[in-house]
Design an enzyme around this catalytic site. Structure first.
Site, PDB file in Angstrom:
ATOM      1  N   LYS A 104      -7.220 -26.327  22.048  1.00 47.35           N
ATOM      2  CA  LYS A 104      -5.861 -26.858  22.037  1.00 47.35           C
ATOM      3  C   LYS A 104      -4.934 -25.763  21.509  1.00 47.35           C
ATOM      4  CE  LYS A 104      -7.067 -31.157  23.129  1.00 47.35           C
ATOM      5  NZ  LYS A 104      -7.009 -32.241  22.126  1.00 47.35           N
ATOM      6  N   LYS A 152     -10.543 -42.655  27.243  1.00 49.86           N
ATOM      7  CA  LYS A 152     -10.590 -42.694  25.786  1.00 49.86           C
ATOM      8  C   LYS A 152     -11.374 -43.932  25.340  1.00 49.86           C
ATOM      9  CE  LYS A 152      -7.789 -39.181  24.690  1.00 49.86           C
ATOM     10  NZ  LYS A 152      -8.138 -38.082  23.774  1.00 49.86           N
TER      11      LYS A 152
END
EC number: 5.1.1.-
Length: 336
Positions: free
Chosen positions: A250, A153
């Site tokens: 997702k 990230k």
């Protein structure tokens, strides 16, 4: 059919930090659908970015509990269509849709991947996510969890330097997720440097609605780019196909397995790479994702691996990335 809803606070091993938020616990909704003494389980985690909490999802579902209880359950897709017709959010629908698929598989005596006629002898290895932190702490997390693929990230003013430092200590595949924190200029500049550092692809570097920027990235970026925040629901796939090399689906955002299966088919028809990601779910949600594995190019299903304590038994991910599918049918979930 009876529905039950339960709230859990999932404790994380480490503070999970991305470009826009950080948290130590993940609030989640577990939905149970019971029919003929058999229970199916589904999950949807809360998410402040999308304005969904346990209480908001619970309130949505409770309004239609009598209708769910009297619904003539057959195919999960029919139940999903019913839920959509009631105006529920995709997050709330996801918990119920996953439970419906788990229940359907258990009632029919097969795991979902068999019902979908897919073969689990070949599937992608999940990445393991390293959240934004000091370089020392990011390295410590990697040392704690040796893994063949890391999702890093980013979204700081030292992003390339961070990857350079991490690369000195690992020969694993790196994937970069900037969570909308970069501009087109930054993306195009960073990409060749990151490619030299063994980065496989970039995930959602630009803001979700920056299509002009993505057009520039599509023309000039030397790394593949995967859509995440830009690809929420089925209707987004076609547009993302013009600007991205692949999509990250997702389940919580699109509304469960029913729409995810359609999104996979649509992406394949467009020649896009397909990834399914998680949102720090427990083994309930992760086991549902795992049923899709044979249909995917990439997967991010490390949610339960990031938890101090899990709440269910189901799919197990071994130290080498191998997935052990349970003998239980459906998604294979049993609440602890």
């Amino acid at each position: 059919m009876q529905v039950r809803l339960k709230k859990y606070e999932l404790p994380l091993k480490h503070t999970f930090r991305i470009s826009r938020e950080a948290y130590d616990f993940q609030e989640t909704l577990i939905a149970e659908l019971q029919l003929d003494g058999v229970s199916g389980y589904g999950e949807a985690t809360s998410n402040p970015y999308y304005n969904h909490t346990f209480n908001s999802m619970k309130a949505e579902i409770e309004k239609i509990v009598p209708e769910i209880n009297s619904f003539p359950f057959g195919q999960p897709e029919d139940f999903h269509h019913f839920l959509k017709s009631k105006g529920l959010s995709n997050f709330a629908i996801c918990a119920l849709d996953l439970a419906a698929h788990d229940l359907y598989g258990k009632l029919h005596g097969k795991p979902l991947y068999q019902i979908w006629e897919t073969d689990i002898n070949s599937y992608p290895t999940t990445n393991y996510t390293i959240g934004i932190d000091t370089i020392e702490k990011m390295l410590a997390k990697m040392a704690e969890k040796p893994w063949p693929i890391y999702k890093i990230k980013l979204g700081t003013d030292q992003d390339v330097a961070i990857v350079e430092a991490l690369r000195k200590h690992s020969d694993a595949v790196f994937r970069i997720d900037a969570n909308c924190a970069w501009t087109a200029k930054e993306t195009i500049h960073n990409a060749p440097l990151l490619k030299e550092l063994g980065v496989e692809f970039l995930e959602q570097p630009l803001k979700a609605d920056d299509w002009e920027g993505m057009e520039q990235v599509k023309r000039h970026c030397v790394l593949p780019v995967i859509a995440d925040e830009s690809c929420i629901v089925e209707e987004d796939v076609a547009k993302c196909g013009q600007y991205f090399d692949g999509i990250n689906i997702k389940l919580t955002k699109c509304g469960g397995l029913s729409p995810a299966l359609r999104m996979i088919r649509q992406a394949r028809e467009m020649g896009l790479k397909v990834m399914v990601g998680c949102m720090t779910e427990s083994t309930v949600g992760i086991s549902a994702i795992a049923q899709l594995l044979p249909q995917l190019d990439y997967v991010d299903m490390d949610g339960a691996m990031l938890l101090k304590e899990d709440i269910a038994r189901g799919v197990v991910i071994k130290k080498n990335g191998e997935v052990l599918f349970p003998e239980v049918n459906g998604s294979g979930v049993i609440l602890r």
